[in-house]
Each structure stands twice: as C-alpha cells, then as structure tokens.
Design a protein around this motif. Structure first.
Motif, mmCIF file in Angstrom:
data_model
loop_
_atom_site.group_PDB
_atom_site.id
_atom_site.type_symbol
_atom_site.label_atom_id
_atom_site.label_comp_id
_atom_site.label_asym_id
_atom_site.label_seq_id
_atom_site.Cartn_x
_atom_site.Cartn_y
_atom_site.Cartn_z
ATOM 1 N N ASP A 89 0.688 -1.541 0.006
ATOM 2 C CA ASP A 89 -0.551 0.112 0.020
ATOM 3 C C ASP A 89 1.169 1.284 0.286
ATOM 4 O O ASP A 89 0.403 1.993 -0.353
ATOM 5 C CB ASP A 89 -1.221 -0.057 1.235
ATOM 6 N N ARG A 90 1.731 1.418 0.662
ATOM 7 C CA ARG A 90 2.554 2.548 0.831
ATOM 8 C C ARG A 90 3.390 2.577 -0.348
ATOM 9 O O ARG A 90 3.577 3.618 -0.642
ATOM 10 C CB ARG A 90 4.314 1.984 2.235
ATOM 11 N N TRP A 93 0.927 4.499 -2.081
ATOM 12 C CA TRP A 93 0.672 5.796 -2.651
ATOM 13 C C TRP A 93 1.887 6.468 -3.102
ATOM 14 O O TRP A 93 1.072 7.900 -3.408
ATOM 15 C CB TRP A 93 0.834 5.709 -0.954
ATOM 16 N N HIS A 96 1.790 6.968 -6.678
ATOM 17 C CA HIS A 96 0.176 7.804 -7.271
ATOM 18 C C HIS A 96 0.771 9.170 -6.437
ATOM 19 O O HIS A 96 0.601 9.867 -7.496
ATOM 20 C CB HIS A 96 -0.891 7.112 -6.063
ATOM 21 N N GLN A 97 1.467 9.408 -5.358
ATOM 22 C CA GLN A 97 2.445 10.759 -5.689
ATOM 23 C C GLN A 97 3.114 11.561 -5.624
ATOM 24 O O GLN A 97 2.926 12.796 -6.418
ATOM 25 C CB GLN A 97 2.802 10.913 -4.207
#
Length: 108
Positions: A89-90, A93, A96-97
C-alpha cells in the motif's frame, strides 16, 4: 481463564455434597411445608446453590496485566502478518503521489 486452569476445573466432593443436601432440603420442604412456603424455600436454596457453583472459582482468573500482555502479543503478530500489505500500500501511495506531482509540474 488461563489455559492450564481448564483441566483443573473439577466439581469438588464437598460442593457436590452441598448440592445434594440443598436439593434434598428443597424437595423435602414440599413434603413438610405449605406449597407456597416450600416454593420460597426451594427458590432460595436453588439460587444459593447456583451462586455457590458459579462462584467456586471466582478468584482463579487472569489479571489485567496478563490479559493486556496477551492482547499486545496478538496485535504484534497481526502487525507482523500484515507488513507485506502495508508495504504494498505504501508503494502504491508513493507511486500515486509521484504521478500526481508529475501532472502538477507538467501543468504549470
């Protein structure tokens, strides 16, 4: 309850004798007394016996600290089990960032 105490939960002979005598008193009261009074005596005796049976090991339980230690160990195990999912998940994320930052810098 602690794991070892389940095997030690036995019905003591003294408590068994008390239960037998109590039930004999409850039944015998119907032979001697008026049915209403005998019902009262039987209810009081049966409730007292139930309380004695249920309270026979009231002081043999885990302490707060023992329960909290077990809960902390379970939380730690769950945290370690889910480490891979958190890392995944990290990474998603962060990707995505990075895409979002790239879009914003190209839009300027």
């Amino acid at each position: 309850m602690t794991e070892g105490s389940q095997s030690t939960r036995r019905f003591s002979p003294v408590l068994g004798g008390v239960v037998v005598v109590g039930l004999a008193v409850a039944v015998g009261s119907f032979l001697v007394l008026d049915p209403v009074l005998a019902a009262f005596v039987a209810i009081v005796v049966v409730v007292g016996l139930a309380m004695a049976v249920l309270a026979r090991d009231w002081d043999r339980h885990e302490s707060f600290e023992e329960r909290e230690l077990l809960r902390a160990q379970r939380r730690k195990e769950k945290w370690e089990r889910n480490a891979g999912a958190r890392a995944k998940d990290r990474a998603r994320w962060e990707a995505h960032q990075a895409r979002k930052a790239a879009r914003e810098s190209s839009a300027d």
